[in-house]
Write a protein that holds these residues in place. Structure first.
Motif: not given
Length: 653
Positions: A408-436
């Motif tokens: 998610m922090k690597g190649d998928f952050s540049r996946e075209p299907k993660m682009e909205f408005g001609n920009r990736s919404v998760i490139e260089n994004s902060p990341a966290n874990y959450y589990g129940n």
């Protein structure tokens, strides 16, 4: 000089030979507990010298050391004998017929256990310190034979020796418990012809001296023994090696992947759902359930046998797709027991993702996912020797989860299907874990092992499994299988203790002290916010306290307190949260981790190791509570853990 050196080598070799002869001459059972061969547990009696282990020992069980099942099958100890000591959060067991629990130190008041009058003693054999603990009689099966169980308040040290001692215990009729013949012979210096007694006199002299140094009179002892814990290397090196090897193989971009399905306008909160597959290095015999790690017999480490396909899910909420949040926050979700990654699509999580701008990602917990159930049921029905399939396959599942975040922090952050408005919404994004639930339990391992996430949220987690299972309604159906195999209650609860020993390689047992400090090799430290609920019928609150004590987690001053009902309609008692640091309720926690409990109005829990009444289960209360969601988001965004409740936190179920 050569002659002196030769003599030294010969003397050393002779010493090792004498020890080896001593070990080989040992019987199959420790005579300290004549009624059950494998007790007391854990026990130095079952450790053999080893020149190639980090502790200098290797577990040395034989097939006959374990109880025979109802169908005549004994556990093959091969996997147990790879350990260089016992687990660092053991269930300490022994047995006395008709033992009364009237003076045992209870879990709601552990300070009793370190008083000079406590009948149960857990002693650091190196420092001489009395260690807090609680003791109870097993109630998991309603039969007269009840093992005495002692649980430390927090994880024990690695590669360390401990002494257990018992005195002033009474029977149900009020008479003092009498020591076994073997222990009386050691205590009172009675010579015997039993080599399993005689070879231990030197060790027991040191044990008795240690106990006398803290004021415990030798003649009053009813039983004492020692044990040593495994090394951190033994407990964690399989996962750490597999993690590092897998990350090196896939590179900084993460594993290769392909998208198999995309659904737009997926729901009122989620704009796009993506189903994908990633190719992960495989360390199991095969990718099918019920498999073991392939282990290099020389190094004891996993071997990569090729690749396997692991599925994953990505949810992009409408608020992110519309540009309201940029960049979005990546939140990896961990699902519950015998569930699947589809849990990430639960309505409250979709709403939470949309409100706070989370791109949610999830994979399956291989080893304890829905399609692992048949192999686990078969193992528990016919051959518990194969219990290692759970920690082994869970190791692969943990590697998959770590690789998913790298992707998610690597190649998928540049996946075209993660682009909205001609920009990736998760490139260089902060990341966290959450589990129940299981995602909280396994999330504790994840948060100790991840190199890509430094902050996480654990919902209704806990550990170790050996403490949790008898107190969980989730285990009731599986426990029926074990009860059929081991109808004697002492055999049954002891098997859970044995299982806990090898399970520690991939459950919180080994990892709970490496989340916020003492990090694993090549791993940063992490911070966690823990949410828990009073009256949880699936993950008992005692498991959460074990984690938080072991991680030095803070509580706010206005924390909730659990009530427990004593057996047979007895009084209701309130816990004292012994050993948990408390800070003022207006404290802004910026460096440590913290736990916040929620009172959902549940009745008092049983004080014994049985599940609460599942009719009023608070297990899902915190995760669906707005204040818990806001508290988690504040932590993710600012690094601050704040008490957002006016008084004790509450929730509804």
């Amino acid at each position: 000089m050569q002659s002196a050196m030769l003599r030294l080598v010969l003397i050393t070799a002779l010493a090792f030979l004498l020890v080896a002869v001593q070990i080989s001459a040992r019987g199959l059972c420790d005579p300290l507990e004549p009624e059950y061969c494998y007790l007391p547990f854990p026990n130095q009696f079952y450790l053999a010298p080893s020149a190639d282990s980090a502790t200098g020992f290797r577990v040395n069980y034989s097939t006959d050391s374990f109880p025979s099942s109802l169908i005549g099958v004994r556990v093959d100890p091969t996997e147990w004998n790879t350990m260089d000591g016992f687990s660092t959060f053991p269930s300490i067991l022994t047995y006395f017929a008709n033992l009364s629990d009237s003076n045992l130190p209870p879990h709601w008041d552990m300070k009793q256990s370190i008083s000079p009058t406590s009948p149960t003693i857990l002693l650091d054999a190196v420092t001489g310190e009395r260690l807090p603990h609680f003791a109870e009689l097993d109630q998991a099966i309603d039969l007269p034979q009840r093992a005495l169980m002692i649980w430390p308040s927090r994880r024990l040290k690695d590669s360390h020796r401990y002494i257990v001692a018992l005195h002033s215990l009474k029977t149900t009729t009020g008479s003092l418990i009498q020591p076994s013949y073997a222990f009386k012979a050691l205590r009172d210096n009675i010579t015997t012809k039993n080599p399993d007694i005689e070879f231990r006199r030197t060790d027991f002299k040191e044990i008795f001296n240690r106990l006398e140094s803290i004021g415990v009179k030798r003649e009053l002892l009813q039983l004492a023994w020692d044990f040593s814990t495994a090394s951190m290397t033994c407990l964690t090196n399989r996962l750490v090696y597999a993690r590092d090897d897998a990350l090196a193989r896939v590179g900084p971009g993460g594993p290769q992947y392909r998208i198999v399905e995309t659904n737009d306008n997926y729901s009122s909160n989620i704009y796009r759902r993506i189903k994908g597959e990633m190719e992960v290095p495989l360390y199991l015999n095969s990718s099918l359930p019920g498999q073991n790690l392939v282990i290099n017999q020389k190094t004891g480490l996993p071997v990569c046998k090729g690749t396997a396909t692991a599925e994953f899910t990505v949810l992009v909420p409408r608020s992110v797709a519309s540009g309201q949040f940029f960049p979005a926050r990546i939140v990896q979700y961990g699902h519950g027991l015998f569930g699947s990654q589809s849990e990430v699509e639960t309505s409250y999580l979709q709403e939470q993702a949309n409100e706070y701008g989370y791109v949610m990602v999830a994979s399956d917990w291989w080893g304890m996912a829905e399609y692992d159930v048949p192999s686990i049921v078969y193992m528990m029905s016919f051959d518990p020797s194969k219990f290692g399939i759970i920690p082994d396959r869970s190791t692969q599942g943990m590697v998959n989860a770590l690789l998913l975040m790298r992707l998610m922090k690597g190649d998928f952050s540049r996946e075209p299907k993660m682009e909205f408005g001609n920009r990736s919404v998760i490139e260089n994004s902060p990341a966290n874990y959450y589990g129940n639930s299981l995602g909280g339990i396994m999330g504790e391992v994840y948060m100790a092992a991840t190199t890509d996430v430094t902050q996480g949220a654990i919902g209704v987690g806990g550990g170790p499994f050996g403490l949790l299972l008898p107190r969980s309604k989730d285990f009731e159906e599986l426990s029926v299988l074990l009860r059929l195999l081991y109808p004697d209650p002492v055999h049954y609860i002891s098997f859970l203790a044995f299982a806990n020993m090898i399970w520690s390689r991939l459950e919180p047992n080994a990892y709970m002290s490496s989340i916020t400090s003492n990090p694993l090799p090549n791993t940063p430290t992490h911070r966690v916010i823990y949410h828990y609920a009073l009256g949880d019928a699936q993950v008992n609150i005692l498991g959460l306290y074990s984690i938080t004590r072991s991680s030095d987690v803070l509580l706010f001053e206005n924390h909730v307190l659990q009530n427990f009902s004593l057996p047979n309609g007895g009084a209701v008692v309130t816990e004292e949260l012994f050993g948990l640091p408390v800070v003022p309720s207006d404290t802004v926690v910026t460096q440590e981790s913290a736990a916040v409990g929620f009172d959902c109005g549940a009745p008092p829990e049983p004080s014994t190791n049985v599940p609460p009444n599942g009719k009023y289960d608070t297990h899902e209360g915190p995760r669906r509570t707005a204040v818990a969601m806001k508290q988690m988001h504040t932590f993710f965004e600012t690094g601050e853990i704040r008490n957002l409740c006016e008084g004790p936190c509450t929730c509804t179920v």
